[in-house]
Motif scaffolding. Structure first.
Motif, PDB file in Angstrom:
ATOM      1  N   GLU A 170     -10.714 119.459  94.967  1.00 24.15           N
ATOM      2  CA  GLU A 170      -9.623 120.321  94.354  1.00 24.15           C
ATOM      3  C   GLU A 170      -8.457 120.708  94.745  1.00 24.15           C
ATOM      4  N   LYS A 220     -10.619 118.801  81.575  1.00 25.02           N
ATOM      5  CA  LYS A 220     -11.337 118.466  80.246  1.00 25.02           C
ATOM      6  C   LYS A 220     -12.734 117.719  80.996  1.00 25.02           C
ATOM      7  N   GLN A 221     -13.283 117.801  81.939  1.00 21.89           N
ATOM      8  CA  GLN A 221     -14.741 117.817  82.697  1.00 21.89           C
ATOM      9  C   GLN A 221     -15.191 118.745  82.601  1.00 21.89           C
ATOM     10  N   ALA A 257      -7.780 117.696  83.526  1.00 20.22           N
ATOM     11  CA  ALA A 257      -8.463 116.969  84.197  1.00 20.22           C
ATOM     12  C   ALA A 257      -9.352 117.672  84.086  1.00 20.22           C
ATOM     13  N   PHE A 258      -9.537 118.945  85.658  1.00 19.87           N
ATOM     14  CA  PHE A 258     -10.814 119.094  85.251  1.00 19.87           C
ATOM     15  C   PHE A 258     -11.181 119.295  84.356  1.00 19.87           C
ATOM     16  N   GLU A 289      -3.783 117.359  87.806  1.00 19.45           N
ATOM     17  CA  GLU A 289      -5.955 118.205  88.318  1.00 19.45           C
ATOM     18  C   GLU A 289      -5.571 119.112  86.931  1.00 19.45           C
ATOM     19  N   ASP A 309     -14.922 118.480  93.809  1.00 15.20           N
ATOM     20  CA  ASP A 309     -15.279 117.959  92.364  1.00 15.20           C
ATOM     21  C   ASP A 309     -16.965 118.195  92.064  1.00 15.20           C
ATOM     22  N   ILE A 355     -18.668 116.358  90.517  1.00 19.57           N
ATOM     23  CA  ILE A 355     -18.563 115.527  89.999  1.00 19.57           C
ATOM     24  C   ILE A 355     -18.454 114.223  90.495  1.00 19.57           C
ATOM     25  N   SER A 356     -16.895 113.688  91.190  1.00 27.23           N
ATOM     26  CA  SER A 356     -16.608 112.969  91.559  1.00 27.23           C
ATOM     27  C   SER A 356     -16.558 113.175  93.529  1.00 27.23           C
ATOM     28  N   ILE A 402     -15.544 121.409  84.424  1.00 30.48           N
ATOM     29  CA  ILE A 402     -16.192 121.812  84.979  1.00 30.48           C
ATOM     30  C   ILE A 402     -14.742 123.304  85.729  1.00 30.48           C
TER      31      ILE A 402
END
Length: 463
Positions: free
Chosen positions: A259, A328-329, A325-326, A322, A252, A254-255, A331
């Motif tokens: 993945e 929503k981010q 979440a991904f 995942e 990821d 961002i974090s 990416i």
């Protein structure tokens, strides 16, 4: 809790290696304690995908993979680490992989998928057993329950700070702190270091490998900071291969976390750059893929797959959290059309279409990859839906650490065992050479965790 406590075996670090050592030592009749500096147990072993390479496993046999052997896995491992790993250590790991996996299944109670194995990059066969849920939660939960049942105290928020030696040079105790209180854990048989590596210590990583600098986040658990290596070095332990640090290629942006959903590349997903072009074999070694990504525009890539691949990929199905979440981010994106996938990330559609068209043609002709020689074969991607996720490399595994022998005894600078000191897992530095192949960490930590626990328990009986 008393400031001074007496045990046969003291295990430092409550991840996979530590639990394996503690359970094994306890099963041999030793009085064992497991101490952990973090508030919770598990470390990297918990957040890992927890796949474990095992040659000639029961799952391979079911899938009619009949030609895998410990020697073949050892050859892959040594080659994957540029022949810088210790052949004797690797041999012990591969020979003991199957009985250790059977122990995890039958004694610890770990459930592995019954009809699925992974082929990670650098391996010549599909050989990685997969725990239910595709993470270490299955393993650590079962270990925790077994440790409780066996009466092994697991003390969290307890940070080891010093290894104590007697006049003969034997490690006989651990000094530790919890809050503002100091504790001493005496160890009649020995101390097992199972503290993991230093991948979450950015300064330490950069010290030993300046190429892995501020550009990199980490996949590692926050406790993976490496102080125990210096503690062991102060007690006479030899540090080796400290500059060999692995990045995981698909993380990821961002974090920095892995993945796991993008492990669809093991089932046919392709890697493309910002220009919409493939640039590396998707099943190459982690270091090779990471280095290839860093050479692409922006030093990132995309993983692309379609429903044809998603329907056969258990790793896609299992990681719906995942996916949410991904997405929503921002990416990750899902589209009914390839053009929609390209447009979302501003990839030239004509280029991406040409890339996918070529993949489809090779898939139609038997899956043989004429461009990058994907050893798993290419899959048809002619129809949607399409799934695409942005990815970067992150610091993942430190191959360097304490030098051990085949008995998991820590060696000093003269190559002699330090009495009473054992180590297992990522805190050691002799197994993987320059690069760890995927799925080998769990094999390493479980095999040598058991060996270390057994050795320390034997020492306690002998004294």
């Amino acid at each position: 809790m008393p400031a001074v406590q007496n045990y046969d075996v003291v295990v430092i670090g409550a991840g996979g290696a530590g639990f394996a050592a503690a359970v094994e030592a306890k099963s041999k009749g030793a009085n064992v304690v497991l101490i952990e500096k973090m508030p919770t147990v598990g470390g990297n072993s918990l957040i890992s995908g927890a796949e474990m390479n095992v040659p000639n496993s029961w799952v391979q046999n079911k899938l009619n993979i009949k030609d895998d052997t410990p020697a073949r896995m050892a050859a892959d491992t040594l080659k994957g680490g540029d022949f810088k790993g210790d052949p004797e250590i690797v041999g012990v790991m591969t020979v003991n992989a199957l009985p250790t996996a059977e122990w995890l299944r039958d004694t610890v109670g770990v459930n592995f998928e019954k009809d699925n194995v992974f082929q990670f990059g650098g391996h010549s066969r599909k050989r990685a057993l997969i725990p239910e849920g595709h993470t270490g939660t299955e393993v650590i939960t079962k270990f925790s329950a077994l440790a409780d049942k066996m009466g092994i105290p697991v003390i969290t928020n307890m940070k080891a700070e010093e290894l104590v030696k007697d006049k003969d040079g034997r490690v006989v105790a651990v000094k530790a702190v919890s809050g503002d209180k100091e504790y001493t854990f005496n160890a009649k048989g020995g101390v097992v270091l199972a503290t993991g590596g230093f991948g979450a210590n950015a300064q330490m990583v950069k010290k030993y490998n300046p190429n892995i600098d501020e550009r990199f986040k980490t996949t590692d658990a926050p406790g993976t900071t490496g102080e125990a290596l210096y503690m062991a070095e102060k007690a006479g332990g030899q540090l080796v291969n400290m500059g060999y640090i692995q990045t995981y290629p698909i993380c990821d942006p961002i974090s920095g976390v892995i993945e796991l959903i993008a492990d669809a590349r093991f089932d046919g997903a392709i890697l493309v750059n910002q220009e919409g072009k493939r640039f590396v074999e998707e099943l190459e070694r982690r270091d090779v893929i990471s280095n290839a990504i860093l050479k692409q525009p922006g030093a990132y890539c995309y993983v692309l797959w379609n429903d044809n691949i998603g329907k056969i990929s258990n790793t896609v199905k299992i990681h719906d959290t995942e996916y949410q979440a991904f997405t929503k981010q921002g990416i990750m994106h899902t589209s009914d059309t390839l053009k929609g996938a390209a447009d979302f990330f501003h990839i030239p559609y004509a280029n991406l279409k040409a890339t996918v068209d070529r993949v489809n043609q090779m898939a139609k002709d038997g899956g043989k990859d004429l461009d990058f020689h994907n050893r798993g074969g290419l899959k048809d991607m002619s129809t949607g839906k399409y799934y695409i996720i942005k990815a970067v490399p992150s610091t993942h595994h430190t191959m360097g650490g304490l030098k051990i022998n085949t008995k998991a005894e820590v060696l000093d600078k003269n190559g002699k065992p330090i009495p009473g000191l054992f180590a297992a897992g990522e805190v050691t530095g002799t197994t993987h050479g320059t690069n760890r192949l995927g799925g080998n960490a769990y094999t390493d930590i479980m095999v040598f965790g058991r060996i270390a626990g057994d050795g320390a328990a034997a020492e306690a009986k002998a004294r």
